[in-house]
Design a protein around this motif. Structure first.
Motif, PDB file in Angstrom:
ATOM      1  N   ASP A 133       0.810  -1.231   0.000  1.00  0.00           N
ATOM      2  CA  ASP A 133       0.000   0.000   0.000  1.00  0.00           C
ATOM      3  C   ASP A 133       0.839   1.274   0.000  1.00  0.00           C
ATOM      4  OD1 ASP A 133      -2.290  -1.589   0.160  1.00  0.00           O
ATOM      5  OD2 ASP A 133      -2.239  -1.612   2.363  1.00  0.00           O
ATOM      6  N   VAL A 134       2.160   1.135  -0.057  1.00  0.00           N
ATOM      7  CA  VAL A 134       3.022   2.304   0.127  1.00  0.00           C
ATOM      8  C   VAL A 134       2.766   3.362  -0.936  1.00  0.00           C
ATOM      9  CG1 VAL A 134       5.405   3.126   0.112  1.00  0.00           C
ATOM     10  CG2 VAL A 134       4.822   1.035   1.342  1.00  0.00           C
ATOM     11  N   ARG A 153      -4.639  16.853  12.787  1.00  0.00           N
ATOM     12  CA  ARG A 153      -4.943  16.370  11.448  1.00  0.00           C
ATOM     13  C   ARG A 153      -4.804  14.858  11.304  1.00  0.00           C
ATOM     14  NH1 ARG A 153      -3.285  19.528   6.245  1.00  0.00           N
ATOM     15  NH2 ARG A 153      -5.063  18.220   5.608  1.00  0.00           N
ATOM     16  N   LEU A 154      -4.366  14.186  12.359  1.00  0.00           N
ATOM     17  CA  LEU A 154      -4.141  12.750  12.255  1.00  0.00           C
ATOM     18  C   LEU A 154      -5.416  11.962  11.927  1.00  0.00           C
ATOM     19  CD1 LEU A 154      -1.518  12.028  15.054  1.00  0.00           C
ATOM     20  CD2 LEU A 154      -1.180  12.560  12.637  1.00  0.00           C
ATOM     21  N   PRO A 155      -6.565  12.251  12.572  1.00  0.00           N
ATOM     22  CA  PRO A 155      -7.781  11.509  12.198  1.00  0.00           C
ATOM     23  C   PRO A 155      -8.113  11.662  10.713  1.00  0.00           C
ATOM     24  CG  PRO A 155      -8.115  12.659  14.266  1.00  0.00           C
ATOM     25  CD  PRO A 155      -6.815  13.152  13.725  1.00  0.00           C
ATOM     26  N   GLU A 156      -7.916  12.860  10.168  1.00  0.00           N
ATOM     27  CA  GLU A 156      -8.196  13.098   8.750  1.00  0.00           C
ATOM     28  C   GLU A 156      -7.280  12.249   7.871  1.00  0.00           C
ATOM     29  OE1 GLU A 156      -7.709  16.721   5.471  1.00  0.00           O
ATOM     30  OE2 GLU A 156      -7.230  17.046   7.598  1.00  0.00           O
ATOM     31  N   LEU A 157      -5.988  12.169   8.247  1.00  0.00           N
ATOM     32  CA  LEU A 157      -5.050  11.396   7.444  1.00  0.00           C
ATOM     33  C   LEU A 157      -5.378   9.913   7.474  1.00  0.00           C
ATOM     34  CD1 LEU A 157      -1.605  13.060   8.315  1.00  0.00           C
ATOM     35  CD2 LEU A 157      -3.281  13.695   6.576  1.00  0.00           C
ATOM     36  N   VAL A 158      -5.675   9.408   8.670  1.00  0.00           N
ATOM     37  CA  VAL A 158      -5.999   7.983   8.796  1.00  0.00           C
ATOM     38  C   VAL A 158      -7.266   7.649   8.025  1.00  0.00           C
ATOM     39  CG1 VAL A 158      -6.648   6.162  10.422  1.00  0.00           C
ATOM     40  CG2 VAL A 158      -4.803   7.750  10.999  1.00  0.00           C
ATOM     41  N   SER A 159      -8.253   8.541   8.122  1.00  0.00           N
ATOM     42  CA  SER A 159      -9.507   8.318   7.397  1.00  0.00           C
ATOM     43  C   SER A 159      -9.272   8.282   5.892  1.00  0.00           C
ATOM     44  CB  SER A 159     -10.515   9.415   7.749  1.00  0.00           C
ATOM     45  OG  SER A 159     -11.719   9.251   7.016  1.00  0.00           O
ATOM     46  N   ALA A 160      -8.421   9.192   5.397  1.00  0.00           N
ATOM     47  CA  ALA A 160      -8.132   9.226   3.960  1.00  0.00           C
ATOM     48  C   ALA A 160      -7.404   7.969   3.511  1.00  0.00           C
ATOM     49  CB  ALA A 160      -7.311  10.469   3.641  1.00  0.00           C
ATOM     50  N   LEU A 161      -6.480   7.510   4.319  1.00  0.00           N
ATOM     51  CA  LEU A 161      -5.718   6.318   3.963  1.00  0.00           C
ATOM     52  C   LEU A 161      -6.606   5.074   3.942  1.00  0.00           C
ATOM     53  CD1 LEU A 161      -2.420   6.954   5.978  1.00  0.00           C
ATOM     54  CD2 LEU A 161      -2.711   7.083   3.504  1.00  0.00           C
ATOM     55  N   THR A 162      -7.378   4.901   4.998  1.00  0.00           N
ATOM     56  CA  THR A 162      -8.249   3.717   5.033  1.00  0.00           C
ATOM     57  C   THR A 162      -9.316   3.798   3.942  1.00  0.00           C
ATOM     58  OG1 THR A 162      -9.615   4.776   6.738  1.00  0.00           O
ATOM     59  CG2 THR A 162      -7.853   3.297   7.491  1.00  0.00           C
ATOM     60  N   ALA A 204      -8.865   4.927   1.070  1.00  0.00           N
ATOM     61  CA  ALA A 204      -8.206   4.554  -0.184  1.00  0.00           C
ATOM     62  C   ALA A 204      -7.799   3.087  -0.190  1.00  0.00           C
ATOM     63  CB  ALA A 204      -6.979   5.437  -0.402  1.00  0.00           C
ATOM     64  N   GLY A 205      -8.223   2.360   0.853  1.00  0.00           N
ATOM     65  CA  GLY A 205      -7.917   0.937   0.925  1.00  0.00           C
ATOM     66  C   GLY A 205      -6.561   0.602   1.495  1.00  0.00           C
ATOM     67  N   VAL A 206      -5.914   1.581   2.151  1.00  0.00           N
ATOM     68  CA  VAL A 206      -4.591   1.358   2.732  1.00  0.00           C
ATOM     69  C   VAL A 206      -4.730   0.731   4.115  1.00  0.00           C
ATOM     70  CG1 VAL A 206      -2.497   2.497   3.580  1.00  0.00           C
ATOM     71  CG2 VAL A 206      -3.577   3.274   1.453  1.00  0.00           C
ATOM     72  N   SER A 207      -3.948  -0.294   4.361  1.00  0.00           N
ATOM     73  CA  SER A 207      -3.915  -0.903   5.702  1.00  0.00           C
ATOM     74  C   SER A 207      -2.957  -0.087   6.579  1.00  0.00           C
ATOM     75  CB  SER A 207      -3.439  -2.351   5.623  1.00  0.00           C
ATOM     76  OG  SER A 207      -4.348  -3.132   4.865  1.00  0.00           O
ATOM     77  N   VAL A 208      -3.491   0.494   7.648  1.00  0.00           N
ATOM     78  CA  VAL A 208      -2.690   1.317   8.565  1.00  0.00           C
ATOM     79  C   VAL A 208      -2.422   0.520   9.830  1.00  0.00           C
ATOM     80  CG1 VAL A 208      -2.585   3.453   9.897  1.00  0.00           C
ATOM     81  CG2 VAL A 208      -3.671   3.444   7.638  1.00  0.00           C
ATOM     82  N   PHE A 209      -1.150   0.275  10.133  1.00  0.00           N
ATOM     83  CA  PHE A 209      -0.793  -0.548  11.285  1.00  0.00           C
ATOM     84  C   PHE A 209      -0.316   0.266  12.494  1.00  0.00           C
ATOM     85  CE2 PHE A 209      -0.154  -3.328   7.583  1.00  0.00           C
ATOM     86  CZ  PHE A 209      -1.010  -4.378   7.934  1.00  0.00           C
ATOM     87  N   ARG A 210       0.210   1.439  12.241  1.00  0.00           N
ATOM     88  CA  ARG A 210       0.718   2.247  13.366  1.00  0.00           C
ATOM     89  C   ARG A 210       0.782   3.703  12.952  1.00  0.00           C
ATOM     90  NH1 ARG A 210       6.075   4.021  15.521  1.00  0.00           N
ATOM     91  NH2 ARG A 210       6.820   3.627  13.402  1.00  0.00           N
ATOM     92  N   VAL A 211       0.362   4.570  13.877  1.00  0.00           N
ATOM     93  CA  VAL A 211       0.489   6.008  13.697  1.00  0.00           C
ATOM     94  C   VAL A 211       1.180   6.557  14.936  1.00  0.00           C
ATOM     95  CG1 VAL A 211      -0.695   8.205  13.364  1.00  0.00           C
ATOM     96  CG2 VAL A 211      -1.607   6.126  12.292  1.00  0.00           C
ATOM     97  N   MET A 212       2.361   7.125  14.760  1.00  0.00           N
ATOM     98  CA  MET A 212       3.156   7.582  15.906  1.00  0.00           C
ATOM     99  C   MET A 212       3.557   9.041  15.737  1.00  0.00           C
ATOM    100  SD  MET A 212       4.511   7.005  18.821  1.00  0.00           S
ATOM    101  CE  MET A 212       4.407   5.222  18.944  1.00  0.00           C
ATOM    102  N   PRO A 213       2.839   9.955  16.427  1.00  0.00           N
ATOM    103  CA  PRO A 213       3.267  11.366  16.370  1.00  0.00           C
ATOM    104  C   PRO A 213       4.533  11.557  17.189  1.00  0.00           C
ATOM    105  CG  PRO A 213       1.403  11.112  17.855  1.00  0.00           C
ATOM    106  CD  PRO A 213       1.636   9.765  17.231  1.00  0.00           C
TER     107      PRO A 213
END
Length: 276
Positions: A205-206, A238-247, A249-258
């Motif tokens: 998904d990169v 803005r992190l919720p917006e980014l995660v929402s956009a990624l998922t 688009a069908g991207v599997s998100v495993f970790r988000v670390m600010p």
């Protein structure tokens, strides 16, 4: 925080050794300029240079300091023995300090600074020129004095990692002027609006994730390290917006670390603002 910022001068003013050119300060409710001897009787000071009498033994250095600070004679011996034990110098108590290592001299100087049980302790670059082991020992002694004993310690240092580890509150000086103060968390929050975020995604998904983020973040820099996307210049809000956009688009998100800005990050950002 850099050399010439005014750290040592500030300590001298607060102890009534130097007079302030303008403004006023109070220490323990006293005016250092007018009440210098009383202030110094209730504070302890450790300078960058131990300035011990190297002709004397460790015990003699502490005993002499105790007498100078007016510790009652009947209490001196017990107080000195306690400090020698606490600062791990008992085995060398009757050796002349000329043969001590720099770290041992600094521990002895710290013991001397608290021999009269001061209410307030000033430490001026206490670990400068010490090796890592000796510096760690001094750090532990500071934590013990400030933590277990509940005393106030004012530490000056240009070592920002040391300041972040040891200090509850920080004042950043530049050219004798305070440019910021607060807890390390409060200072870090000044940069959190434009921090660094790491996002781990699926290996397949990169490319999709990279395209999605770059379309959203015109002003942010996005780099790729393996399956991790490194995003610079984006706030936590803005992190919720980014995660929402990624998922979405069908991207599997495993970790988000600010990333949390360090005190060093804060200092350099403030330095840049002050230069502008």
């Amino acid at each position: 925080m850099i050399d010439g910022a005014g750290k040592t001068t500030t300590i001298r003013i607060l102890n009534g050794v130097l007079s302030a050119t303008h403004g006023r300060a109070t220490v323990l409710g006293l005016d250092p300029g007018a009440d210098g001897p009383e202030v110094r009787a209730r504070t302890g000071v450790l300078t960058e240079t131990p300035s011990l009498d190297e002709r004397l033994t460790a015990r003699e250095n502490l005993s002499f300091a105790a007498q100078l600070f007016g510790v009652p004679g009947r209490l001196v011996a017990a107080r000195v023995d306690e400090l020698l034990r606490r600062f791990e110098l008992s085995e060398r108590a009757d050796d002349r300090t000329a043969g001590f290592s720099r770290g041992m001299k600094q521990r002895l100087a710290l013991a001397r600074a608290v021999v009269h049980d001061p209410e307030l302790l000033f430490l001026d670059e206490p670990t400068a020129a010490l090796d890592p082991v000796a510096a760690r020992d001094v750090h532990e002694l500071i934590r013990c004095y400030a933590g277990d004993d509940g005393r106030t310690v004012v530490l000056t240092t240009h070592n920002l990692v040391e300041a972040q580890r040891l200090c509850d509150r920080v004042v950043i000086l530049r050219r004798g002027r305070s440019i910021a103060q607060g807890t390390t968390a409060e200072l870090a929050r000044q940069l959190s609006a434009a921090g660094r975020v790491e996002i781990d995604v699926g290996a397949d998904d990169v490319d999709v994730a990279l395209g999605s983020l770059r379309s959203l973040l015109d002003d942010a820099a996005v780099e790729v390290e393996g399956e991790t996307l490194l995003v610079e210049g984006v706030g936590r809000h803005r992190l919720p917006e980014l995660v929402s956009a990624l998922t979405g688009a069908g991207v599997s998100v495993f970790r988000v670390m600010p990333g949390e800005p360090s005190l060093e990050d804060v200092y350099f950002a403030l330095h840049a603002e002050d230069e502008a």
